[in-house]
Scaffold this motif. Structure first.
Motif, mmCIF file in Angstrom:
data_model
loop_
_atom_site.group_PDB
_atom_site.id
_atom_site.type_symbol
_atom_site.label_atom_id
_atom_site.label_comp_id
_atom_site.label_asym_id
_atom_site.label_seq_id
_atom_site.Cartn_x
_atom_site.Cartn_y
_atom_site.Cartn_z
ATOM 1 N N SER A 96 44.672 36.092 80.845
ATOM 2 C CA SER A 96 46.007 35.729 81.302
ATOM 3 C C SER A 96 46.119 35.934 82.811
ATOM 4 C CB SER A 96 47.065 36.569 80.582
ATOM 5 O OG SER A 96 47.095 36.256 79.207
ATOM 6 N N THR A 97 46.965 35.123 83.420
ATOM 7 C CA THR A 97 47.066 35.141 84.886
ATOM 8 C C THR A 97 48.447 35.586 85.334
ATOM 9 O OG1 THR A 97 47.682 32.798 84.889
ATOM 10 C CG2 THR A 97 45.344 33.331 85.167
ATOM 11 N N LEU A 98 48.475 36.247 86.468
ATOM 12 C CA LEU A 98 49.720 36.633 87.132
ATOM 13 C C LEU A 98 49.675 36.099 88.558
ATOM 14 C CD1 LEU A 98 52.359 38.234 87.587
ATOM 15 C CD2 LEU A 98 50.938 40.260 88.064
ATOM 16 N N LEU A 99 50.642 35.280 88.901
ATOM 17 C CA LEU A 99 50.739 34.713 90.244
ATOM 18 C C LEU A 99 51.937 35.335 90.956
ATOM 19 C CD1 LEU A 99 50.019 32.582 92.439
ATOM 20 C CD2 LEU A 99 51.539 30.997 91.226
ATOM 21 N N LEU A 100 51.692 35.961 92.096
ATOM 22 C CA LEU A 100 52.745 36.589 92.894
ATOM 23 C C LEU A 100 52.840 35.844 94.219
ATOM 24 C CD1 LEU A 100 51.723 40.273 92.128
ATOM 25 C CD2 LEU A 100 53.653 39.014 91.134
ATOM 26 N N ILE A 101 53.967 35.221 94.474
ATOM 27 C CA ILE A 101 54.139 34.347 95.630
ATOM 28 C C ILE A 101 54.977 35.061 96.691
ATOM 29 C CG2 ILE A 101 55.079 32.141 96.432
ATOM 30 C CD1 ILE A 101 54.589 31.068 93.590
ATOM 31 N N ASP A 102 54.395 35.165 97.880
ATOM 32 C CA ASP A 102 55.071 35.817 99.010
ATOM 33 C C ASP A 102 56.011 34.799 99.655
ATOM 34 O OD1 ASP A 102 55.821 37.228 101.219
ATOM 35 O OD2 ASP A 102 53.810 37.520 102.023
ATOM 36 N N GLY A 103 57.205 34.678 99.116
ATOM 37 C CA GLY A 103 58.150 33.654 99.561
ATOM 38 C C GLY A 103 58.547 33.794 101.009
ATOM 39 N N SER A 104 58.739 35.024 101.482
ATOM 40 C CA SER A 104 59.166 35.228 102.870
ATOM 41 C C SER A 104 58.091 34.760 103.839
ATOM 42 C CB SER A 104 59.482 36.709 103.105
ATOM 43 O OG SER A 104 60.615 37.086 102.352
ATOM 44 N N SER A 105 56.833 35.088 103.541
ATOM 45 C CA SER A 105 55.734 34.665 104.407
ATOM 46 C C SER A 105 55.680 33.152 104.523
ATOM 47 C CB SER A 105 54.406 35.207 103.857
ATOM 48 O OG SER A 105 53.307 34.576 104.475
ATOM 49 N N TYR A 106 55.760 32.460 103.379
ATOM 50 C CA TYR A 106 55.660 31.011 103.399
ATOM 51 C C TYR A 106 56.879 30.362 104.048
ATOM 52 C CZ TYR A 106 51.420 30.811 100.611
ATOM 53 O OH TYR A 106 50.126 30.906 100.180
ATOM 54 N N LEU A 107 58.026 30.992 103.895
ATOM 55 C CA LEU A 107 59.240 30.435 104.495
ATOM 56 C C LEU A 107 59.087 30.343 106.009
ATOM 57 C CD1 LEU A 107 62.244 29.584 104.026
ATOM 58 C CD2 LEU A 107 62.847 31.966 104.434
ATOM 59 N N PHE A 108 58.623 31.421 106.639
ATOM 60 C CA PHE A 108 58.440 31.406 108.096
ATOM 61 C C PHE A 108 57.320 30.455 108.496
ATOM 62 C CE2 PHE A 108 61.003 35.211 107.870
ATOM 63 C CZ PHE A 108 61.702 35.205 109.069
ATOM 64 N N ARG A 109 56.211 30.465 107.754
ATOM 65 C CA ARG A 109 55.101 29.589 108.093
ATOM 66 C C ARG A 109 55.520 28.125 108.007
ATOM 67 N NH1 ARG A 109 49.759 31.064 107.569
ATOM 68 N NH2 ARG A 109 49.364 28.881 108.067
ATOM 69 N N ALA A 110 56.233 27.765 106.956
ATOM 70 C CA ALA A 110 56.648 26.376 106.784
ATOM 71 C C ALA A 110 57.617 25.960 107.878
ATOM 72 C CB ALA A 110 57.297 26.188 105.410
ATOM 73 N N PHE A 111 58.510 26.874 108.257
ATOM 74 C CA PHE A 111 59.496 26.538 109.294
ATOM 75 C C PHE A 111 58.806 26.202 110.608
ATOM 76 C CE2 PHE A 111 62.265 27.936 112.821
ATOM 77 C CZ PHE A 111 63.348 27.091 112.601
ATOM 78 N N HIS A 112 57.769 26.967 110.972
ATOM 79 C CA HIS A 112 57.104 26.757 112.252
ATOM 80 C C HIS A 112 56.025 25.686 112.179
ATOM 81 C CE1 HIS A 112 59.185 29.962 114.333
ATOM 82 N NE2 HIS A 112 58.955 30.775 113.310
ATOM 83 N N ALA A 113 55.522 25.395 110.976
ATOM 84 C CA ALA A 113 54.423 24.437 110.862
ATOM 85 C C ALA A 113 54.896 22.999 110.726
ATOM 86 C CB ALA A 113 53.546 24.790 109.656
ATOM 87 N N LEU A 114 56.059 22.797 110.124
ATOM 88 C CA LEU A 114 56.521 21.438 109.846
ATOM 89 C C LEU A 114 57.495 20.965 110.920
ATOM 90 C CD1 LEU A 114 57.091 21.646 105.986
ATOM 91 C CD2 LEU A 114 55.224 20.529 107.195
ATOM 92 N N PRO A 115 57.617 19.630 111.095
ATOM 93 C CA PRO A 115 58.585 19.107 112.058
ATOM 94 C C PRO A 115 60.008 19.414 111.599
ATOM 95 C CG PRO A 115 57.645 17.333 110.742
ATOM 96 C CD PRO A 115 56.850 18.562 110.425
ATOM 97 N N PRO A 116 60.982 19.351 112.509
ATOM 98 C CA PRO A 116 62.365 19.688 112.152
ATOM 99 C C PRO A 116 63.008 18.597 111.299
ATOM 100 C CG PRO A 116 62.260 18.949 114.419
ATOM 101 C CD PRO A 116 60.842 19.017 113.941
ATOM 102 N N LEU A 117 62.640 18.538 110.021
ATOM 103 C CA LEU A 117 63.193 17.538 109.110
ATOM 104 C C LEU A 117 64.651 17.854 108.801
ATOM 105 C CD1 LEU A 117 60.187 17.449 106.603
ATOM 106 C CD2 LEU A 117 60.572 15.964 108.577
ATOM 107 N N THR A 118 65.421 16.808 108.534
ATOM 108 C CA THR A 118 66.826 16.983 108.167
ATOM 109 C C THR A 118 67.189 15.989 107.078
ATOM 110 O OG1 THR A 118 67.566 15.415 109.872
ATOM 111 C CG2 THR A 118 67.495 17.748 110.483
#
Length: 909
Positions: free
Chosen positions: A2-24
């Motif tokens: 069995s698998t357990l996946l733990l997702i670091d949401g805060s880390s990805y939130l900041f990374r995505a904000f700075h990596a992607l263009p300012p979409l709206t």
């Protein structure tokens, strides 16, 4: 298991904000970070984890601020555009049916650490999805890391390979280095290599602290200074694994999605493809359904990998005969080669894959030699059977990065007539900036297909095997998929191009005809004088040593010129120079821009810049070029890349010919090692001021057109016009100022940049620019109309129809918007120049081959073409080359080409 996946949401939130263009979305609400994390979650959901949680930081202080009030004290406030995406993201996570955890008083890291250890103890296989290096301390046989944004995964060996220490020493490693982002000061000047070295030698932080008195030099002093701080550092960087939690790993199961809540979120934030999937429209790729950035080319929503696949492994003559007949019957087929390496001048053929229809493909192994491998068809027979099909001008052939395959087949004795369609170039011409143009990225974007990766079949690092060692079943699934996906990509991309006449013509008349031309230029290569390079390397190192001694004398002490930290201390602390630029972490910068800004205030920054310039020449050219000489030819064979620069410019690698300095003495010495063989000469032909001529053509400014038509020195003529004086009274400095403006306007230079370049105040620079536009009103009108058209259409075009989309042309962020406006003005000129020299290369290649002329095109660098020409044909070659290059475009003013001849590349200038 069995698998357990733990997702670091805060880390990805900041990374995505700075990596992607300012979409709206349509209401102007920011959506970039939301969409980035959404895609990451979709990737993980596709793996169907048994247990899962998405963990975010809670608001308010944590126990670490109680330990150290300065912890994270230097972090800037969260941008408003990011802050407003947090609650929608939480709502999206819950609507997807995923457990969401936020625990006050601790960080998300500690919640994840606790659940990871509990899950491993309960027998679960735990994956932590994060971009945070601190989690490496938790890795063991049951806990691994994955970063969906970079595609990397770390097990115990991976941690050791990346950091140089095992997981159980990561805490000590982090404590020694500190963390500038979290404001945890480590041992000054102790970076990753030093920390790993100390731990390898002493075994632990405690042992290092106990032996601190034995450490020599400045680093030893720094260690002893930091001793009182290190125990606190260790506590701050340690991820807690004992946080009291109401839910254990076994209770963290994914639930059923709330379809109505998802529909509302997808509708509000413009996730159109995801909404279509929700309503039964099929699966979408990780990039489909993104809120459209301004000006993006419209593409159909991919339907996912719903096509049934039939991949044949061809080992006998009967199966091969059947495939030959399929190829003869097909109007269009895709092909791909599997080889022993990436260098097309040295790699050899291992196998071929072919596809004739979606899902119908095969793999023909030719040189697999793994244990127990089955007998394979003779390579000579397969290639002889294929040769007529590859040479048939009536057959349409499709490849992905086909130039590489042409090289491999040529070296195997097969000349391919051409590649009719290259999917890499179809994507690049359709929208150069929309995505990467490798097959894996294109498959995800346009087909909704996740392809088998090379690392999946050959392994990584020390465990990697050559493709010839891959078992035939695995090789067939991988290789046949390449040909299949390539054909399917063409069936999506070519109709998109056909609907756009300008880009279609660029593809069919410029980019595709250029493929075999570049292949021949690469195969020709350029002869290198190895002994001269060795001598030049010795000379450059001696000059570097002299500059190092000068720098030490200026600083009043010895220091490492290669250390940004030491240089930072010298410049800003000891010399007290002003800080003009800062790094992303807020530290005073020592990059080229920062040093250049300080060069007029102290001589040391200029010495450092000169030293770096020479160091780059040594590492990139004098040393590297010797390694890159092909032992079979004695030549260097660069690789040209068509699908990199958005403007259409060619780039090159191994070596990068575009970056050899042309004005410095040292750069010219490097060019002297590019030589002609006995009985031949180097001929270099360079377009003169081509981008300014294109500016005159596009702006239709009568003053500029008249200056070029009269054959005047354009910079002197500009100075005379702007200053209102006769040509013969223009001084050298006035001409220099005019030249700076002429070229600066192409690249969007304003008064601040001009003032810095000329060493004048900003007001004087602005006054000069105002007078320039008053004398050349057509230029101002062109620039204003180009900006306006870019805002309306979302793209600009070259004279020949090449299109550049400008995703930020209406961005709310002023810096992004202004950068897009500068690109809008520059791209039509730089792109048209790129198109012109490509057209010239195609024409000249055909002329030389048709006439069997004793000349070889061996390099393309910026606006210059370089040839090897037999000595008895030099004047005829000069006339032919300049004539055809000048005829590559019909502008309102003539193109001018300067051609020089010499024994080496430098002499030919």
């Amino acid at each position: 298991m069995s698998t357990l996946l733990l997702i670091d949401g805060s880390s990805y939130l900041f990374r995505a904000f700075h990596a992607l263009p300012p979409l709206t979305n349509r209401e102007g609400e920011p959506t970039g970070a939301l969409f980035g994390v959404f895609n990451m979650l979709r990737k993980h959901l596709a793996d169907r984890p048994d247990h899962v949680a998405v963990v975010f930081d809670a608001s308010g202080p944590t126990f670490r601020e109680e330990l150290d009030p300065q912890y994270k004290a230097n972090r800037p406030p969260m941008p408003d555009d990011l802050r407003v995406q947090i609650e929608p993201l939480h709502a999206l996570v819950r609507a997807l049916g995923l457990p969401l955890l936020r625990i006050e008083g601790v960080e998300a890291d500690d919640v994840i650490g606790t659940l990871a250890r509990q899950g491993a103890a309960a027998g679960l296989q735990v994956t932590i999805s994060t971009s945070d290096k601190d989690f490496a301390q938790l890795v063991d046989d049951r806990i691994g890391l994955v970063n969906t944004m970079s595609g990397s995964a770390l097990d115990r060996d991976g941690v050791i390979g990346k950091f140089g220490v095992p997981p159980e020493r990561i805490i000590d490693y982090l404590a020694l280095m500190g963390d500038s982002i979290d404001n945890v000061p480590g041992v000054e000047k102790c970076g990753p290599k030093t920390a790993a070295k100390w731990l390898a030698e002493f075994g632990s932080l405690d042992a290092i602290m106990a032996a601190a008195d034995t450490f020599k030099g400045k680093l030893g002093e720094n260690l002893r200074t930091a001793l009182p701080r290190l125990p606190l550092n260790r506590e701050l960087v340690t991820i807690r694994t004992d946080v009291p939690l109401e839910l254990g790993p076994g209770q963290l199961r994914p639930g059923e999605p709330d379809r109505e809540a998802l529909r509302q979120i997808y509708t509000r934030y413009g996730f159109t493809a995801a909404l279509r999937e929700l309503d039964g429209g099929g699966a979408v790729s990780e990039t489909a359904g993104a809120p459209a950035a301004t000006g993006a080319a419209a593409v159909p929503t991919p339907a996912g990998d719903s096509i049934e696949r039939h991949y044949d492994l061809v080992l006998d003559e009967a199966t091969w005969a059947g495939w030959l007949q399929r190829l003869r019957d097909a109007d269009c087929f895709a092909f791909d080669t599997e080889t022993t390496g990436l260098d097309p001048q040295r790699a050899t053929l291992v196998g071929l894959s072919l596809a004739v229809a979606p899902g119908i493909a095969c793999y023909v192994p030719l040189a697999h030699d793994g244990p127990g491998v089955a007998p394979q068809l003779p390579a000579a027979k397969v290639l002889a059977d294929l040769a007529p099909l590859l040479a048939d001008p009536m057959k349409k052939r499709v490849a992905q990065n086909g130039k590489y395959d042409l090289h491999i087949l040529r070296r195997a004795g097969i000349e391919v007539a051409d590649v009719t369609f290259d999917t890499m170039l179809e994507s690049y011409v359709f929208n150069a900036t929309a995505t990467r143009h490798d097959m894996d990225s294109l498959a995800a974007r346009y087909l909704g297909v996740t392809t088998i990766k090379y690392d999946d079949v050959t392994g990584k690092g020390s465990k990697r095997i050559g493709f010839s060692q891959v078992d035939l079943g695995t090789a067939t699934r991988y290789a046949a998929e390449d040909a299949d996906v390539t054909l399917r990509l063409h069936q999506v991309l070519w109709p998109l191009l056909q609907d756009e006449p300008g880009p279609r013509d660029v593809f069919t008349r410029i980019e595709m005809p250029l493929v075999p031309v570049l292949g021949r230029v690469e195969a020709n290569g350029v002869l290198i004088d190895r002994d001269m390079l060795v001598e030049q390397g010795r000379h450059l190192r001696q000059r570097m040593l002299e500059l190092e001694q000068q720098a030490h004398a200026m600083a009043g002490r010895a220091f490492s010129l290669d250390s940004p930290k030491q240089l930072q201390a010298i410049l800003y602390q000891e010399l007290g120079l002003p800080v003009a630029f800062k790094t992303a972490t807020g530290q005073p910068s020592t990059n080229e821009e920062a040093l250049d800004a300080l060069a007029d205030q102290h001589p040391l920054p200029r010495v450092i810049l000169d030293y770096r310039s020479l160091a780059k020449l040594v590492s990139t050219y004098t040393d590297k070029l010797i390694e890159q000489i092909n032992p079979d030819t004695g030549r260097v064979h660069t690789c040209y890349h068509q699908a990199v620069a958005a403007t259409g410019r060619l780039s090159s690698s191994d070596p990068n010919l575009q970056n050899i300095p042309v004005r410095s003495e040292e750069g010219r010495r490097i060019r002297q090692a590019f030589i002609a063989p006995p009985g031949w000469k180097i001929l270099a032909a360079d377009y003169s001021q081509i981008e300014l001529r294109i500016m005159a053509h596009l702006s239709d400014d009568e003053g500029l057109l008249a200056a070029f038509r009269s054959g005047l020195d354009i910079h002197r003529a500009t100075a005379a016009e702007v200053l209102g004086k006769p040509l013969d009274e223009v001084s050298a400095n006035e001409r220099r100022a005019a030249k700076a403006v002429n070229f600066g306007l192409i690249y969007g230079m304003g008064a601040f940049g001009l003032a810095r370049q000329l060493g004048i105040d900003r007001g004087e620079a602005q006054h000069y620019i105002d007078r320039y536009f008053a004398r050349y009103p057509g230029v101002r009108a062109f620039m204003e109309s180009t900006r306006e058209q870019a805002r309306e259409r979302g793209h600009v075009e070259t004279v020949f129809g090449r299109r550049l989309y400008l995703n930020d042309i209406r961005a709310r962020n002023a810096n992004l918007r202004q950068a897009a406006e500068r690109a809008a003005i520059n791209a039509p000129m730089q792109g048209t120049a790129a198109d012109i020299i490509k057209r010239a290369m195609i024409d000249l290649d055909a002329c030389v081959r048709r006439r069997e002329f004793p000349a070889k095109m061996i390099m393309q660098v910026h606006d210059e073409l370089v040839f090897e020409v037999r000595e008895d044909a030099l004047e005829e070659a000069r006339a032919l080359i300049t004539e055809r290059m000048c005829a590559a475009a019909e502008l309102k003013i003539p193109l001018v080409v300067d051609a020089g001849i010499g024994d080496n590349w430098d002499q030919a200038h």
